[in-house]
Structures are given as C-alpha cells and as structure tokens.
Design a protein around this motif. Structure first.
Motif, PDB file in Angstrom:
ATOM      1  N   MET A  15      -2.483   6.613  10.181  1.00 42.74           N
ATOM      2  CA  MET A  15      -1.761   5.652   9.339  1.00 42.74           C
ATOM      3  C   MET A  15      -1.755   4.294  10.032  1.00 42.74           C
ATOM      4  O   MET A  15      -1.124   4.130  11.089  1.00 42.74           O
ATOM      5  CB  MET A  15      -0.332   6.137   9.093  1.00 42.74           C
ATOM      6  CG  MET A  15      -0.253   7.396   8.248  1.00 42.74           C
ATOM      7  SD  MET A  15       1.358   8.225   8.345  1.00 42.74           S
ATOM      8  CE  MET A  15       1.217   8.985   9.970  1.00 42.74           C
ATOM      9  N   CYS A  16      -2.488   3.349   9.458  1.00 35.86           N
ATOM     10  CA  CYS A  16      -2.565   1.990  10.002  1.00 35.86           C
ATOM     11  C   CYS A  16      -1.585   1.121   9.215  1.00 35.86           C
ATOM     12  O   CYS A  16      -1.705   0.984   7.992  1.00 35.86           O
ATOM     13  CB  CYS A  16      -3.990   1.442   9.887  1.00 35.86           C
ATOM     14  SG  CYS A  16      -4.140  -0.235  10.552  1.00 35.86           S
ATOM     15  N   GLU A  17      -0.626   0.517   9.924  1.00 34.30           N
ATOM     16  CA  GLU A  17       0.386  -0.323   9.287  1.00 34.30           C
ATOM     17  C   GLU A  17       0.303  -1.739   9.841  1.00 34.30           C
ATOM     18  O   GLU A  17       0.393  -1.948  11.057  1.00 34.30           O
ATOM     19  CB  GLU A  17       1.781   0.262   9.498  1.00 34.30           C
ATOM     20  CG  GLU A  17       1.959   1.638   8.851  1.00 34.30           C
ATOM     21  CD  GLU A  17       3.366   2.180   9.007  1.00 34.30           C
ATOM     22  OE1 GLU A  17       4.168   1.546   9.722  1.00 34.30           O
ATOM     23  OE2 GLU A  17       3.659   3.234   8.412  1.00 34.30           O
ATOM     24  N   HIS A  45       1.209   0.378  -0.205  1.00 37.49           N
ATOM     25  CA  HIS A  45       0.354   1.491   0.220  1.00 37.49           C
ATOM     26  C   HIS A  45      -0.992   1.417  -0.500  1.00 37.49           C
ATOM     27  O   HIS A  45      -1.047   1.316  -1.724  1.00 37.49           O
ATOM     28  CB  HIS A  45       1.020   2.829  -0.093  1.00 37.49           C
ATOM     29  CG  HIS A  45       2.284   3.065   0.669  1.00 37.49           C
ATOM     30  ND1 HIS A  45       2.300   3.552   1.956  1.00 37.49           N
ATOM     31  CD2 HIS A  45       3.589   2.863   0.317  1.00 37.49           C
ATOM     32  CE1 HIS A  45       3.554   3.657   2.367  1.00 37.49           C
ATOM     33  NE2 HIS A  45       4.353   3.248   1.390  1.00 37.49           N
ATOM     34  N   ILE A  81       6.922  -2.238   1.352  1.00 39.34           N
ATOM     35  CA  ILE A  81       5.698  -1.680   1.932  1.00 39.34           C
ATOM     36  C   ILE A  81       4.678  -1.440   0.823  1.00 39.34           C
ATOM     37  O   ILE A  81       4.984  -0.801  -0.190  1.00 39.34           O
ATOM     38  CB  ILE A  81       5.981  -0.366   2.678  1.00 39.34           C
ATOM     39  CG1 ILE A  81       7.026  -0.591   3.778  1.00 39.34           C
ATOM     40  CG2 ILE A  81       4.698   0.196   3.274  1.00 39.34           C
ATOM     41  CD1 ILE A  81       7.386   0.665   4.539  1.00 39.34           C
ATOM     42  N   ALA A 128       5.206  -5.216   4.931  1.00 40.01           N
ATOM     43  CA  ALA A 128       4.376  -4.216   5.615  1.00 40.01           C
ATOM     44  C   ALA A 128       3.333  -3.680   4.644  1.00 40.01           C
ATOM     45  O   ALA A 128       3.590  -3.543   3.439  1.00 40.01           O
ATOM     46  CB  ALA A 128       5.236  -3.074   6.146  1.00 40.01           C
ATOM     47  N   GLN A 152      -5.417   6.533  -0.236  1.00 38.54           N
ATOM     48  CA  GLN A 152      -5.797   7.275   0.963  1.00 38.54           C
ATOM     49  C   GLN A 152      -7.309   7.486   1.029  1.00 38.54           C
ATOM     50  O   GLN A 152      -7.965   7.734   0.018  1.00 38.54           O
ATOM     51  CB  GLN A 152      -5.071   8.612   1.002  1.00 38.54           C
ATOM     52  CG  GLN A 152      -5.418   9.471   2.210  1.00 38.54           C
ATOM     53  CD  GLN A 152      -4.524  10.682   2.320  1.00 38.54           C
ATOM     54  OE1 GLN A 152      -3.336  10.570   2.545  1.00 38.54           O
ATOM     55  NE2 GLN A 152      -5.118  11.866   2.149  1.00 38.54           N
ATOM     56  N   SER A 169       0.214  -0.549   4.359  1.00 37.52           N
ATOM     57  CA  SER A 169      -0.159   0.730   4.966  1.00 37.52           C
ATOM     58  C   SER A 169      -1.480   1.237   4.404  1.00 37.52           C
ATOM     59  O   SER A 169      -1.757   1.113   3.215  1.00 37.52           O
ATOM     60  CB  SER A 169       0.940   1.771   4.719  1.00 37.52           C
ATOM     61  OG  SER A 169       0.566   3.031   5.227  1.00 37.52           O
ATOM     62  N   GLN A 170      -2.297   1.824   5.308  1.00 41.80           N
ATOM     63  CA  GLN A 170      -3.556   2.471   4.935  1.00 41.80           C
ATOM     64  C   GLN A 170      -3.643   3.817   5.650  1.00 41.80           C
ATOM     65  O   GLN A 170      -3.593   3.875   6.883  1.00 41.80           O
ATOM     66  CB  GLN A 170      -4.757   1.607   5.324  1.00 41.80           C
ATOM     67  CG  GLN A 170      -6.122   2.257   5.065  1.00 41.80           C
ATOM     68  CD  GLN A 170      -6.386   2.440   3.582  1.00 41.80           C
ATOM     69  OE1 GLN A 170      -6.578   1.483   2.860  1.00 41.80           O
ATOM     70  NE2 GLN A 170      -6.401   3.691   3.135  1.00 41.80           N
ATOM     71  N   ARG A 171      -3.778   4.905   4.885  1.00 38.45           N
ATOM     72  CA  ARG A 171      -3.840   6.260   5.448  1.00 38.45           C
ATOM     73  C   ARG A 171      -5.275   6.779   5.370  1.00 38.45           C
ATOM     74  O   ARG A 171      -5.956   6.611   4.348  1.00 38.45           O
ATOM     75  CB  ARG A 171      -2.899   7.194   4.703  1.00 38.45           C
ATOM     76  CG  ARG A 171      -1.435   6.806   4.810  1.00 38.45           C
ATOM     77  CD  ARG A 171      -0.620   7.397   3.676  1.00 38.45           C
ATOM     78  NE  ARG A 171      -0.575   8.852   3.741  1.00 38.45           N
ATOM     79  CZ  ARG A 171       0.412   9.552   4.283  1.00 38.45           C
ATOM     80  NH1 ARG A 171       1.445   8.910   4.810  1.00 38.45           N
ATOM     81  NH2 ARG A 171       0.392  10.866   4.303  1.00 38.45           N
ATOM     82  N   CYS A 197      -7.895  -0.575   8.192  1.00 39.58           N
ATOM     83  CA  CYS A 197      -6.530  -1.046   8.063  1.00 39.58           C
ATOM     84  C   CYS A 197      -6.441  -1.908   6.810  1.00 39.58           C
ATOM     85  O   CYS A 197      -7.469  -2.307   6.253  1.00 39.58           O
ATOM     86  CB  CYS A 197      -6.131  -1.867   9.289  1.00 39.58           C
ATOM     87  SG  CYS A 197      -5.960  -0.891  10.804  1.00 39.58           S
TER      88      CYS A 197
END
Length: 536
Positions: free
Chosen positions: A331-333, A239, A237, A340, A242, A342-344, A257
């Motif tokens: 949280m866009c996954e 990341h 994943i 994967a 944020q 991820s964007q928070r 996203c």
C-alpha cells in the motif's frame, strides 16, 4: 575589406554584450530597502548632519504601478503637517531634526503602504539632498495554525511585496538548520510533514534585500507549539483501483504510487497469505522536505528508484527485486498537505526449487498470495508427454523426473502460474542428459564442443593400438630368434666383448635363460589396455 568588416562585427557584438550586462546589473532606483510586516511599527531611515538656517523636510510616497508622488508629511523648524497619503500613526522620529540631523519617518504600515518613499531635505528653499527608500511588506502564513496537531503537515509561507525588493527568503528551524524551500517570486513555502513534539520552537524567516540597504538581512520569528494530545487525521483519502501482479524471484518490478505530487510517501506491506489484518507494517518512508528516509531491514532490496520516481520533486514509485517471501499486499500512500492518496498492489511470487530423492529429481513450484492465483500447472517441452503432479502443502506443486534422465525425460520443465486477471508468469527448469549420452547426442547434431575432442579420439586410438599388435608380435619373434642365435655362438664370447676385462658372469646359455630379464616388451592383450610381459 573582409577583415575590417569582421572586426567591426566583433566590436559591435562586444558592445551589445556589455550594454546588456550593464542593463541586467543596473542598480535599482532606490538607495535603501526596508522590510516589515503589517501592523508592526517601522522606521524609514533618513539621517544627515545637523543644519543651520531655514531647514525643511518633505516625505513623499509613490505606490507600485503609479507614476506620481503623494505628499506624506512636511515639516520645518516652526511647524509640521501631514499630506493626503499620511497615516494616523505617521510622525518624525525626532522633532528636533534640524539640530540632530535625523529626518527619519516612523509609522505602523498596512499592505497598501508598500512602495517608494522620498526623503527630500531643503535648506533655504533649495534642494540639499534626496533619498529614495523602498518599503516592502512581508506576509507570513502558518498552516494549520500556530498550535499544531501531532503528525500534521506544517506549512510556513513567506511572501514579500513588491517582489523586486528582495533577493532571497529563507527559513531556519529552532535548531538553526535551513529548511528546504519551494521558491516563488518574492518568497517561498517551507513544509515539515508529520510534525512531532521535537519540532516545536521558534522558527526564523530571513529576508535578504536586493541592492543597497542599511540592513543586510531582516529576521522575523514565529513561535510554534505542537499539541501532543491532538493527532492529525487524514479523512480525505483517495483510493486508486487495486493492481494485481505476478513475478519471478529476483526479477525487478515496479510498485506504483498515486501519480500526483506529494510532500512525503509511506509504503506499507502485508505478508502473503496472511489472515491477520494487524500484520501490516511500514517498510519504507520518505520525506522530501527533510530529505529523510526510513526503511525496514526486511526489505533491503526495495528502493525509491521506480521509472516514474523523482522523489525530490514529489513524484514516487518503487523498484523491488523480490525474494520468495516478498509477495503480499503493498500500500503506497502519498500525502500532500491535508490530503492523502492510496495505491494498493497485490503481488504473487513464483519460484521453482529442485531436490534429489533416492529415485528421482523432485521439482517443486512455490507460489505465494494464493488468493489471486487461478491455476498452477507443470508442463514438459514435449507436449505429448503427460506429467504427474502432487502437492505437499498450500502454495506447492511438485513433479518428479526419474533418475537417470533419458532422451524422453530430459529437457525443459515449465511451471506456469496464472492470476485471476489473466496475467501469467513461467519458471523453467532444465534437466540435462548424463554427460556420455549428452556427448553422443551433441556430436551427431552439431560440430563437437572443444571439450569433447579428447573423448571422441579415444575409440580411434584403441583401433590404432589393435592394428599394431601383429607388428609388435613379429618384432618379438625376431628378437627371440636372435637370442637363440647368439646362444649358439657362445654367449660367453659375446658378453666378454662388451665387458672388457670383466669376468664372464654366465657359464652357459642355459644360465642366461634362467636369469631375470633386464628389460621387457609389453604387448596389448586386447581393448582393455592390459599388457603382458614377454621375456627377452
């Protein structure tokens, strides 16, 4: 002359278009197409009618990109032998081909056996007939495997070589539904993210040949099973940093996203100011391969319509028109194959509400996701005026405006919320003056509004009525004097003149004065528009 030249150009252009059309629609240089898989027995059909006399059959092969033919197999009514391009499994379908007319070739191909095959029939050493057959090899790949972990992404890849042999390749689900395909030259890829037990079964790959073919379609089946005890895990994943955001209620904003292509997207939400780590819920999910959407009822104002979003192409962003309680952590996954991303986004929402107390108008600034809020302040448009604040609880800051508003207390009240990263948003509430004061203020600054015309004319009308008071009094005096004059002459004669033969109802002028008046005259007493009745 010019007309002839124009006609010549038009005819030449038409001829070129026809030539180009003929070129693009020209039939391929084969009379049949056969599609098979490596290791699967295949038959190249070459059927004629029974022949007599000396008959021979020659099978030749030419690989893609090669200009010369190689002998594969040759046979006559007496013997059969193989050439340099033959395979151990290669043979004629019917050894008695002369009597049956079946000259077909059978073998188990490898990838290098793809290409054009020539079936040449000779009778008495003369060429009788020749048929060109294109053999294409289909390669099917399944990932992760034929037995899939639960929630993994199934990839069905099909590729035909040479690609010129086919016009289309499709995949069908066990229920017969066509799967969406990312097309490539000679094939394509179909995906099914988040595989479930209901997705297992027999999938069919359909290959449609190009040009003439003895078969309109070649089906190939793949049996897939889902291991419900084994759940796929996405350990790889990535990341992104944020994002901190602030917004007013009902103001559209974009939830970003990860900016890479994906197979599907999941958006999770944690309510604002929540201390429980288990409160995260899925509010939106989209699978572009199935074109399937799942959305929570709590976020009906959320849509996959962000400015960077082309969902069917695999790029995602969300558009949100938030309510007061829609702040918090998003949280866009994005998932692609086994990876994967991820964007928070941490979101604070600001809203101002007003309520009346017995003595004041209370303005309260509500804000959420306090963890990223640096400060919240109230201010008035008159910067020299200092406001008093109070808090009735976390996320609330109030100020009061005394009733009724004056020139000093009316105007714009602004609540400003500033985040730790320096971003700030402002909510403005306007307190207006009472209607009468507001009218006087407006007319003194700018031309009056049409609705204030009637109010502004009222003082003028009252002044005009006051000027009429002496005039009406004079008229009343004349009427009284006239009345006394008529009495002296004898009111009986005057009334008899208008009543004809009717008996006089008054005996003397004194009776007239004692009789109730038949009409009245009203005079204003003053500015209160109260009138008194004068006896006629």
């Amino acid at each position: 002359m010019e007309f002839r030249w124009l006609l010549f150009v038009l005819i030449s252009s038409s001829a070129m278009l026809i030539t180009q059309s003929d070129t693009t629609t020209k039939d391929p240089d084969w009379s049949d197409v056969v599609v098979t898989m490596v290791g699967r027995e295949v038959t190249l059909p070459c059927v004629d009618w029974p022949l007599t006399g000396s008959v021979s059959i020659n099978w030749k092969m030419k690989s893609p990109g090669v200009d010369h033919w190689k002998l594969v197999l040759s046979a006559n009514e007496r013997q059969q032998f193989s050439g340099a391009a033959s395979k151990a499994s290669m043979r004629l379908v019917d050894s008695n081909f002369q009597e049956t007319g079946d000259f077909s070739l059978l073998f188990v191909p490898k990838m290098e056996d793809k290409g054009r095959y020539s079936c040449l029939i000779k009778q008495q050493e003369k060429k009788l007939r020749e048929k060109i057959i294109l053999l294409a090899i289909l390669t099917v790949s399944i990932f992760p495997s034929a037995t899939l972990p639960h929630h993994s992404t199934l990839r069905l890849m099909a590729e035909v070589s040479p690609a010129s042999a086919v016009s289309e390749v499709t995949w069908l689900s066990p229920g017969g539904t066509p799967l969406r395909l990312a097309r490539r030259s000679g094939g394509g890829v179909a995906k099914l993210p988040q595989i479930r037990l209901t997705d297992q079964g027999v999938y069919i790959c359909q290959v449609y040949p190009r040009g003439n073919s003895s078969s309109p379609m070649f089906p190939f089946t793949v049996d897939l099973r889902v291991d419900g005890m084994n759940v796929a895990s996405f350990t790889n994943i990535s990341h992104s940093a944020q994002i901190s955001m602030a917004s007013l209620t009902q103001t559209p904003l974009t939830l970003a996203c990860p900016p890479m292509r994906g197979d599907y997207v999941l958006l999770y939400w944690k309510p604002p100011d929540s201390r429980n780590i288990n409160t995260t819920t899925l509010v939106y999910g989209y699978d572009r391969w199935r074109d399937r959407t799942e959305q929570s009822k709590t976020h009906a104002q959320l849509s996959l319509d962000g400015p960077l979003s082309t969902p069917k192409e695999g790029f995602f962003s969300f558009l949100l028109s938030p309510g007061q309680n829609d702040g918090g952590l998003y949280m866009c996954e994005v998932f692609f194959n086994d990876n994967a991303f991820s964007q928070r986004t941490l979101l604070s929402i600001l809203q101002v509400k007003a309520r009346h107390s017995p003595s004041a108008l209370v303005l309260t600034c509500h804000y959420t996701e306090r963890s990223q809020v640096k400060r919240v302040v109230w201010s008035h448009q008159n910067q020299s005026r200092t406001l008093k604040w109070s808090s009735s609880g976390p996320g609330r800051l109030s100020t009061e405006v005394p009733l009724s508003p004056t020139q000093d207390t009316a105007g714009n009240y602004t609540c400003t919320m500033q985040l730790q990263n320096g971003q700030a948003v402002k909510a403005v509430y306007t307190v207006k003056l009472p209607l009468k004061d507001n009218t006087e203020s407006t007319t003194s600054i700018s031309p009056p509004h049409p609705e204030s015309n009637s109010a502004s004319l009222l003082p003028s009308l009252l002044s005009a009525l006051l000027l009429l008071v002496p005039l009406v009094a004079a008229v009343a005096g004349v009427l009284l004097w006239r009345q006394k004059d008529i009495s002296r002459r004898g009111i009986e004669q005057s009334l008899s003149h208008y009543s004809g033969e009717v008996e006089n109802i008054y005996e003397n002028p004194e009776d007239v004065r004692q009789t109730s008046p038949q009409s009245s005259v009203y005079m204003p007493r003053g500015e209160d528009d109260v009138y008194e009745e004068l006896d006629r």
